[in-house]
Design a protein around this motif. Sequence first.
Motif, PDB file in Angstrom:
ATOM      1  N   PRO A  64      53.622  38.894  40.236  1.00  0.00           N
ATOM      2  CA  PRO A  64      53.086  39.689  39.133  1.00  0.00           C
ATOM      3  C   PRO A  64      52.148  38.831  38.280  1.00  0.00           C
ATOM      4  O   PRO A  64      52.442  37.662  38.039  1.00  0.00           O
ATOM      5  CB  PRO A  64      54.336  40.085  38.341  1.00  0.00           C
ATOM      6  N   VAL A  65      51.032  39.418  37.896  1.00  0.00           N
ATOM      7  CA  VAL A  65      50.058  38.667  37.098  1.00  0.00           C
ATOM      8  C   VAL A  65      50.370  38.904  35.624  1.00  0.00           C
ATOM      9  O   VAL A  65      50.452  40.051  35.192  1.00  0.00           O
ATOM     10  CB  VAL A  65      48.617  39.126  37.423  1.00  0.00           C
ATOM     11  N   PRO A  66      50.572  37.845  34.869  1.00  0.00           N
ATOM     12  CA  PRO A  66      50.910  38.048  33.451  1.00  0.00           C
ATOM     13  C   PRO A  66      49.741  38.664  32.681  1.00  0.00           C
ATOM     14  O   PRO A  66      48.593  38.604  33.120  1.00  0.00           O
ATOM     15  CB  PRO A  66      51.219  36.640  32.958  1.00  0.00           C
ATOM     16  N   ASN A  68      46.747  39.118  30.645  1.00  0.00           N
ATOM     17  CA  ASN A  68      45.702  38.099  30.472  1.00  0.00           C
ATOM     18  C   ASN A  68      44.843  38.325  29.229  1.00  0.00           C
ATOM     19  O   ASN A  68      43.815  37.690  29.060  1.00  0.00           O
ATOM     20  CB  ASN A  68      44.831  38.002  31.726  1.00  0.00           C
ATOM     21  N   ARG A  69      45.276  39.242  28.357  1.00  0.00           N
ATOM     22  CA  ARG A  69      44.450  39.508  27.168  1.00  0.00           C
ATOM     23  C   ARG A  69      44.334  38.279  26.273  1.00  0.00           C
ATOM     24  O   ARG A  69      43.270  37.974  25.751  1.00  0.00           O
ATOM     25  CB  ARG A  69      45.029  40.676  26.363  1.00  0.00           C
ATOM     26  N   ALA A  71      44.597  35.223  27.212  1.00  0.00           N
ATOM     27  CA  ALA A  71      43.731  34.251  27.881  1.00  0.00           C
ATOM     28  C   ALA A  71      42.269  34.596  27.624  1.00  0.00           C
ATOM     29  O   ALA A  71      41.453  33.727  27.304  1.00  0.00           O
ATOM     30  CB  ALA A  71      44.025  34.234  29.376  1.00  0.00           C
ATOM     31  N   TRP A  72      41.949  35.879  27.734  1.00  0.00           N
ATOM     32  CA  TRP A  72      40.561  36.315  27.513  1.00  0.00           C
ATOM     33  C   TRP A  72      40.116  36.001  26.092  1.00  0.00           C
ATOM     34  O   TRP A  72      39.020  35.482  25.867  1.00  0.00           O
ATOM     35  CB  TRP A  72      40.447  37.814  27.811  1.00  0.00           C
ATOM     36  N   ASP A  73      40.993  36.294  25.120  1.00  0.00           N
ATOM     37  CA  ASP A  73      40.670  35.986  23.725  1.00  0.00           C
ATOM     38  C   ASP A  73      40.397  34.498  23.558  1.00  0.00           C
ATOM     39  O   ASP A  73      39.426  34.095  22.927  1.00  0.00           O
ATOM     40  CB  ASP A  73      41.847  36.353  22.810  1.00  0.00           C
ATOM     41  N   SER A  74      41.284  33.726  24.157  1.00  0.00           N
ATOM     42  CA  SER A  74      41.186  32.292  24.005  1.00  0.00           C
ATOM     43  C   SER A  74      39.912  31.749  24.661  1.00  0.00           C
ATOM     44  O   SER A  74      39.228  30.895  24.112  1.00  0.00           O
ATOM     45  CB  SER A  74      42.425  31.667  24.618  1.00  0.00           C
ATOM     46  N   ILE A  75      39.623  32.283  25.857  1.00  0.00           N
ATOM     47  CA  ILE A  75      38.410  31.860  26.568  1.00  0.00           C
ATOM     48  C   ILE A  75      37.188  32.164  25.708  1.00  0.00           C
ATOM     49  O   ILE A  75      36.331  31.317  25.484  1.00  0.00           O
ATOM     50  CB  ILE A  75      38.307  32.571  27.934  1.00  0.00           C
TER      51      ILE A  75
END
Lengths: 357, 191
Positions: A64-66, A68-69, A71-75
Amino acid sequence: MGCPDQGKLLLYMDKELTEHEMLQTELHLKTCPDCRLVLQDLHLDLELARNLIGPWQKQAEMAPVPDNRQAWDSINRQVLVRKRGNKYMKIKKWAVACSLVLAFGMVLTVPSLRAAAGNLLQVFRVDKVSSISLSQDEMKQISEAIKSGDPNIDFNNYGKFESIGQQSSSELTAEQVKALAFAVKLPEGAWDAQNKLTLDKFPEMRVTPKVEKINQLLTALGSTELMPASLDGKTFAIKTNDMVTLRTPGYILSQGLAPTVDAPDDVDVNRLVQAMLAVPIWPENVERQMRAIDDWQHTLVVPGADAKKVDINGVPGVLSQADGISQLVWQDQGILFLMVNQPGSSTDILQAARSMR
Amino acid sequence: MVNEGRSKEGRVLKTRFSEKDSREFFENEYPPLYRYAFYLTGEQGLAEDICQEAFIRWFSLERTNEIEMPRAWLKKVLSRLAISNYRHQKVRNAVETRLADDQIKYVDRGFEQLEVEDILSHLPWRDQILLKMKMAGSSYQEMAEAAGIAPGSVGTLLARAYKKVRQEYSEEGRRQTHGMSRPGKIVTLHG
């Protein structure tokens, strides 16, 4: 050929050797039963690793992929901060170019009290800061307007720009700070912390306009006012005095004696201002603001998007914004102060400036 | 996602591609990259971290359109990040062994992962990653780049890793036959 080591045999097994080495190893294997055994073992090892890791690989492929919102914000935030850093540099460079032009503007004015005849130089000292607020659109308008007269504008065609001396920065000891020509002021709390102050030296900028070229451009731009030929080959020197700088995680604060401009004495600078303002490249809003500055020779003009006048304990200053980075400039009793937010910091620099003592 | 930030970010990213394109690219590429990271590291948190860093590096590139295969590029960067993380991993292992049993919780993991981690945990971190890369079909060149070594050395490292796996596998078999418990390395920290 001696027996190849296991690493080489593995490369042979995976056909990763050169053609020549492949052949050599193959010949060796034909005559060496030991190496054949090692190779056989390697085949078994590979098989075992495959059997062990294969199922895990398949399981991981279905993992399952956690969410990623975050991660996107952080990126975005981090890429943005880096990009902002670059942009900030560009703005700084742009600001330097503008300062040059505007410092030029400062000296373009007839001093109301012309120094005694025979003075070689007029020295102007900044004792005010003012702002010109111009939007991205207006900046674009100006640059496009200039390009209409010279599509590949290169400043070097219009004058000689030199910098004399090196930029340098050295840490100051407490004794050196006390020995400075002016009393350093810092925001509340900054004195207590173990903050290091540096002394930054800047090169002197010299500008020598090529009047003929400039006038060609002005004509191409449709200006009727031209620069006086007497200005040709005359050098203007912009001297930035040593600045004392404090760097904190929240902001950078620089202070020092206000910069001065040495201008040739024998030019009719009034005509220059008129020439500059007469060039039909200024959006109306910008031209109005420029005309409103009545004392160019003593004013440091801070251009910026969304620039506004602020009050710092009774002293006027200019607060401008660029992509979330605030920049504050003011002048108090001959000392020029510049305060800039560190990229990504939310420190209220206006409040910090007001707490300075 | 904060709206105000988005418009700004959109503008910043436009030099490469639009906000929408960036988001779409991220949404498409995140799952395979995350799964690959999870496969290599066996840890969700670490996998998320290195995935994020790989994307940050991607979006920080000035000209992404010069990269023919973005997915391969991301995987390459990610493998490198996974290997360079081995120091961090070493520290973690050291901390784990020092912790008392009640501070450690066994995690609900699949059998395959337990089995593999049991055996691979005896290998240096770099060799574990290289072995997994090899099993996933990476070339020697790719493995060499990820580990920052010569392609020739990859063979030596892999051969050694194979041997170690085989050795651990037989020892594991012996331990299980004798009713010994699994070693404590297949644990993770909570809190």
